[in-house]
Design an enzyme around this catalytic site. Structure first.
Site, PDB file in Angstrom:
ATOM      1  N   TYR A  82       0.850  -1.182   0.000  1.00  0.00           N
ATOM      2  CA  TYR A  82       0.000   0.000   0.000  1.00  0.00           C
ATOM      3  C   TYR A  82       0.888   1.235   0.000  1.00  0.00           C
ATOM      4  CZ  TYR A  82      -3.544   3.390   1.448  1.00  0.00           C
ATOM      5  OH  TYR A  82      -4.375   4.467   1.505  1.00  0.00           O
ATOM      6  N   ASP A 127      -0.891  15.662   6.566  1.00  0.00           N
ATOM      7  CA  ASP A 127      -1.729  15.012   5.557  1.00  0.00           C
ATOM      8  C   ASP A 127      -3.005  15.832   5.365  1.00  0.00           C
ATOM      9  OD1 ASP A 127      -2.821  13.177   3.795  1.00  0.00           O
ATOM     10  OD2 ASP A 127      -3.546  11.843   5.390  1.00  0.00           O
ATOM     11  N   ASP A 163      -3.044   5.602  -2.518  1.00  0.00           N
ATOM     12  CA  ASP A 163      -3.979   6.609  -2.039  1.00  0.00           C
ATOM     13  C   ASP A 163      -3.917   7.820  -2.973  1.00  0.00           C
ATOM     14  OD1 ASP A 163      -5.335   8.577  -0.672  1.00  0.00           O
ATOM     15  OD2 ASP A 163      -4.127   8.476   1.148  1.00  0.00           O
ATOM     16  N   ASP A 221      -6.052  10.362  -2.779  1.00  0.00           N
ATOM     17  CA  ASP A 221      -6.763  11.461  -2.113  1.00  0.00           C
ATOM     18  C   ASP A 221      -8.093  11.756  -2.811  1.00  0.00           C
ATOM     19  OD1 ASP A 221      -4.894  11.695  -0.113  1.00  0.00           O
ATOM     20  OD2 ASP A 221      -3.809  13.329  -1.039  1.00  0.00           O
ATOM     21  N   HIS A 264      -7.384   4.552  -4.805  1.00  0.00           N
ATOM     22  CA  HIS A 264      -8.681   4.934  -4.252  1.00  0.00           C
ATOM     23  C   HIS A 264      -8.848   6.442  -4.253  1.00  0.00           C
ATOM     24  CE1 HIS A 264      -7.047   5.920  -0.207  1.00  0.00           C
ATOM     25  NE2 HIS A 264      -6.406   4.764  -0.224  1.00  0.00           N
ATOM     26  N   GLU A 299     -11.376   9.484  -2.707  1.00  0.00           N
ATOM     27  CA  GLU A 299     -12.267   9.686  -1.563  1.00  0.00           C
ATOM     28  C   GLU A 299     -13.283  10.795  -1.811  1.00  0.00           C
ATOM     29  OE1 GLU A 299      -9.557  12.189   1.508  1.00  0.00           O
ATOM     30  OE2 GLU A 299      -8.693  10.343   0.704  1.00  0.00           O
ATOM     31  N   CYS A 328      -6.628  13.975   7.191  1.00  0.00           N
ATOM     32  CA  CYS A 328      -6.517  12.573   7.589  1.00  0.00           C
ATOM     33  C   CYS A 328      -7.880  12.026   7.981  1.00  0.00           C
ATOM     34  CB  CYS A 328      -5.537  12.448   8.756  1.00  0.00           C
ATOM     35  SG  CYS A 328      -5.443  10.784   9.457  1.00  0.00           S
ATOM     36  N   ARG A 344     -13.301   5.517  -1.665  1.00  0.00           N
ATOM     37  CA  ARG A 344     -13.274   5.672  -0.205  1.00  0.00           C
ATOM     38  C   ARG A 344     -14.362   6.658   0.209  1.00  0.00           C
ATOM     39  NH1 ARG A 344      -8.296   8.233   3.428  1.00  0.00           N
ATOM     40  NH2 ARG A 344      -9.662   9.647   4.582  1.00  0.00           N
ATOM     41  N   GLU A 384     -14.063   4.377   5.516  1.00  0.00           N
ATOM     42  CA  GLU A 384     -13.069   4.890   6.451  1.00  0.00           C
ATOM     43  C   GLU A 384     -13.647   5.082   7.856  1.00  0.00           C
ATOM     44  OE1 GLU A 384     -10.287   4.921   7.536  1.00  0.00           O
ATOM     45  OE2 GLU A 384      -9.118   6.547   6.664  1.00  0.00           O
ATOM     46  N   ASN A 419      -8.974  -0.319   7.148  1.00  0.00           N
ATOM     47  CA  ASN A 419      -7.784   0.482   7.444  1.00  0.00           C
ATOM     48  C   ASN A 419      -7.411   0.301   8.909  1.00  0.00           C
ATOM     49  OD1 ASN A 419      -5.779   2.379   7.662  1.00  0.00           O
ATOM     50  ND2 ASN A 419      -7.104   4.155   7.376  1.00  0.00           N
TER      51      ASN A 419
END
Length: 299
Positions: A48, A62, A89, A91, A116, A118, A126, A161, A191, A213
């Site tokens: 990952y 983040d 990721d 974002d 992914h 989101e 985060c 996500r 998430e 996660n």
């Protein structure tokens, strides 16, 4: 020697095939290319690539400060160093639907097996911090449709996500997940779920793979792989764990240097030079060109 000899399209096809079996795939977070090789050697099913780790590696929080160029560059470095599939990721996709489309093709070119996108408001934060905001459903669906339409390799996994659970509750998160699947998501990353019963509820509601996660110090309990497997989770990530372990060890080593002026007491905690050389495959380089790499690895 050098990089993986498995083409990206083969990694993607293999990733899809393993997901189709229903088994639980374990993807520790690789904080650099060398750690990805170690993950492979230890027998995990994938790696990952965490946005939080990439941000931290740059000394940044983040909160959406990294760029597509930075994420794609590090993704390429990691993906090419291992035969395992890499999930990254992405974002919020770095902008509006057209930006999302470009993000997908750029990361596809970087050699990842999946990514992914989101549904947070951009710039994101985060997923385990308070104060998150999510976009309306229409915006979230446009991102996923753009991502699915943009890929050129049909086996590139488009995962959606959703951060709705922490804002509007579990039922709203399930409704959002269903809509994201209808929009073209191949898998769902719900998430910050609170407990195993919530993972079970998501599993019952949708028929695509789901991801758990297991980040430390977050909203979710740290469930074991057996617990997650039993409730039907298909992918588990530990996104920041290896970075946290490495930085913890680095801090203790620096404290040791300050206190005693030597790291000799820490030698037993270090990766031996011979093990590092083996992981890097110095011998392969030596065999390839003995006129340049002509050393012996001391044991």
């Amino acid at each position: 020697m050098l990089y993986s000899t498995v083409p990206a399209h083969e990694k993607r096809a293999a990733f899809r095939a393993r997901l189709a079996t229903g088994e639980l795939l374990r993807l520790p977070g690789a904080f650099n290319p060398l750690s990805a090789r170690l993950i492979e050697r230890k027998g995990f099913e994938g790696v990952y690539i965490s946005g939080a780790v990439l941000s931290a590696d740059l000394g940044l929080p983040d909160i959406g400060l990294t760029t597509l160029t930075e994420v794609a560059g590090r993704s390429a470095q990691i993906a090419r160093m291992t035969d395992l599939p890499a999930l990254v990721d992405a974002d919020t996709g770095f902008g509006e639907p057209m930006n999302v489309a470009r993000t997908v093709q750029t990361l596809e070119d970087a050699g990842v097996a999946g990514l992914h996108i989101e549904d947070q408001v951009n710039p994101k934060r985060c997923g385990h911090l308070d104060g998150k905001q999510v976009v309306d459903e229409n915006t979230a669906l446009k991102r996923i449709r753009a991502a699915a339409d943009a890929r050129r390799d049909a086996n590139l996994l488009i995962m959606a996500r959703t951060d709705v659970r922490a804002i509007d509750g579990l039922e709203a998160a399930i409704d959002r997940a269903k809509a994201l699947v209808d929009a073209g998501a191949d898998a769902i990353f719900p998430e910050a779920l609170a407990d195993l019963s919530e993972f079970e509820a998501v599993r019952r509601a949708i028929d695509v793979p789901i991801l758990a996660n297991m980040t430390e110090f977050g909203k979710s309990e740290l469930f074991t792989t057996d617990q997650l497997r039993d409730v039907g989770v298909n992918i588990v990530i530990w996104p920041v764990s290896l970075l946290r372990l490495a930085m913890g060890a680095a801090e203790r080593g620096l404290d040791q240097l300050l206190a005693e002026g030597t790291l000799e007491p820490k030698l037993g905690e270090m990766q031996h030079r011979a093990d590092l050389y083996d992981l890097i495959d110095y011998e392969g380089y030596n065999t390839f060109d003995t006129s340049v790499y002509n050393f012996d690895i001391a044991r």
